[in-house]
Scaffold this active site. Structure first.
Site, short mmCIF file in Angstrom:
data_model
loop_
_atom_site.label_atom_id
_atom_site.label_comp_id
_atom_site.label_asym_id
_atom_site.label_seq_id
_atom_site.Cartn_x
_atom_site.Cartn_y
_atom_site.Cartn_z
N HIS A 18 0.84 -1.21 0.00
CA HIS A 18 0.00 0.00 0.00
C HIS A 18 0.88 1.25 0.00
O HIS A 18 0.60 2.21 -0.72
CB HIS A 18 -0.89 0.05 1.25
CG HIS A 18 -1.93 -1.03 1.36
ND1 HIS A 18 -2.06 -1.82 2.48
CD2 HIS A 18 -2.90 -1.43 0.50
CE1 HIS A 18 -3.09 -2.65 2.31
NE2 HIS A 18 -3.61 -2.46 1.11
N LYS A 42 -16.55 -6.99 6.58
CA LYS A 42 -15.32 -7.78 6.45
C LYS A 42 -14.74 -8.14 7.84
O LYS A 42 -13.70 -8.77 7.91
CB LYS A 42 -14.26 -6.99 5.67
CG LYS A 42 -14.31 -7.20 4.15
CD LYS A 42 -13.00 -6.72 3.51
CE LYS A 42 -12.90 -7.10 2.05
NZ LYS A 42 -11.61 -6.63 1.46
N ARG A 91 -2.01 -6.06 -8.34
CA ARG A 91 -0.86 -6.92 -8.08
C ARG A 91 -0.72 -7.95 -9.18
O ARG A 91 0.20 -7.92 -9.97
CB ARG A 91 -1.02 -7.62 -6.73
CG ARG A 91 -0.76 -6.69 -5.57
CD ARG A 91 -1.33 -7.25 -4.30
NE ARG A 91 -2.78 -7.29 -4.35
CZ ARG A 91 -3.56 -7.57 -3.33
NH1 ARG A 91 -3.02 -7.89 -2.17
NH2 ARG A 91 -4.86 -7.54 -3.44
N SER A 129 -2.84 -7.85 2.90
CA SER A 129 -3.12 -7.68 4.33
C SER A 129 -3.56 -9.00 4.94
O SER A 129 -3.16 -9.34 6.06
CB SER A 129 -4.21 -6.63 4.54
OG SER A 129 -3.78 -5.37 4.11
P1 ADP Z 1 -10.00 -3.71 -0.36
O1 ADP Z 1 -10.78 -4.35 0.74
O2 ADP Z 1 -10.69 -2.51 -0.95
O3 ADP Z 1 -9.48 -4.64 -1.41
P2 ADP Z 1 -7.24 -3.48 0.55
O4 ADP Z 1 -6.75 -2.71 1.73
O5 ADP Z 1 -7.05 -4.96 0.57
O6 ADP Z 1 -8.76 -3.07 0.42
O7 ADP Z 1 -6.57 -2.93 -0.78
C1 ADP Z 1 -6.73 -1.60 -1.19
C2 ADP Z 1 -6.14 -1.43 -2.57
O8 ADP Z 1 -4.73 -1.63 -2.51
C3 ADP Z 1 -6.65 -2.43 -3.61
O9 ADP Z 1 -6.71 -1.79 -4.86
C4 ADP Z 1 -5.60 -3.50 -3.62
O10 ADP Z 1 -5.55 -4.17 -4.86
C5 ADP Z 1 -4.36 -2.66 -3.39
N1 ADP Z 1 -3.26 -3.44 -2.81
C6 ADP Z 1 -3.29 -4.27 -1.76
N2 ADP Z 1 -2.09 -4.82 -1.51
C7 ADP Z 1 -1.26 -4.31 -2.47
C8 ADP Z 1 0.11 -4.52 -2.79
N3 ADP Z 1 0.89 -5.36 -2.11
N4 ADP Z 1 0.62 -3.85 -3.84
C9 ADP Z 1 -0.18 -3.01 -4.56
N5 ADP Z 1 -1.47 -2.80 -4.32
C10 ADP Z 1 -2.01 -3.43 -3.29
#
Ligand code: ADP
Length: 161
Positions: A18, A42, A91, A129
């Site tokens: 992130h 969630k 990703r 995450s």
């Molecule tokens: P959500 O529940 O909306 O998917 P996340 O916190 O899991 O929330 O992810 C938020 C955004 O960040 C999403 O677009 C996800 O694809 C992106 N994201 C999560 N992990 C990574 C990573 N390691 N590298 C790049 N983008 C990421």
């Protein structure tokens, strides 16, 4: 052009992946709003206040990044914040289908808002995450995937049981 980008997510918790996306966005846009979804369906490990606080700590060195929680429809929240761009991270191909559907739906709801995808540096591509939480829950070392404050937060959560 003066564009505000909104980067929505659950951030439960924020990972180095992130942060990589936030750093790229901070160079591209005037202002980046990291919008933390309350997302009670969630059942997040960290509550909204904790997720916001962790993000604030790890982005403290960016002066054009702001962290806010939200609990309404993303396109409405983006409008309230005067954002022109929704940012999402991509990703792997496995992210594509869901992200494509989300972008399409948001475009139907709000045609003027553009969704922009950024990809992280390759060492962050496999970080999620949910995987971080699982590793931490089982006592594994997550120090190369998350900031120290996040690691400490995870240890505290799981030590308490
Ligand atoms: P959500 O529940 O909306 O998917 P996340 O916190 O899991 O929330 O992810 C938020 C955004 O960040 C999403 O677009 C996800 O694809 C992106 N994201 C999560 N992990 C990574 C990573 N390691 N590298 C790049 N983008 C990421």
């Amino acid at each position: 052009m003066d564009i505000t980008a909104i980067y929505p997510g659950t951030f439960d918790p924020v990972t180095n992946g992130h942060i990589d996306i936030i750093a790229r966005a901070a160079r591209l846009y005037n202002e980046v709003i990291v919008a933390v979804a309350v997302n009670s369906n969630k059942s997040p490990l960290f509550d909204i206040a904790q997720r916001v606080a962790l993000l604030e700590e790890v982005t403290a060195n960016f002066d054009n990044v702001r962290i806010v929680g939200f609990d309404n429809l993303l396109v409405d929240f983006a409008k309230q914040q005067n954002a022109g761009v929704i940012l999402r991270g991509l990703r792997a191909i496995s992210d594509f289908e869901y992200e494509f559907q989300l972008a399409g739906m948001n475009r139907r709801l709000s045609p003027d808002l553009e969704t922009v995808f950024l990809t992280p540096a390759e060492q962050y591509e496999f970080i999620s995450s949910s995987m971080i939480k699982e590793i931490a829950r089982l006592g594994g070392d997550v120090s190369s995937f998350v900031a120290k404050v996040v690691q400490d937060g995870l240890i505290e959560k799981f030590n308490r049981g």
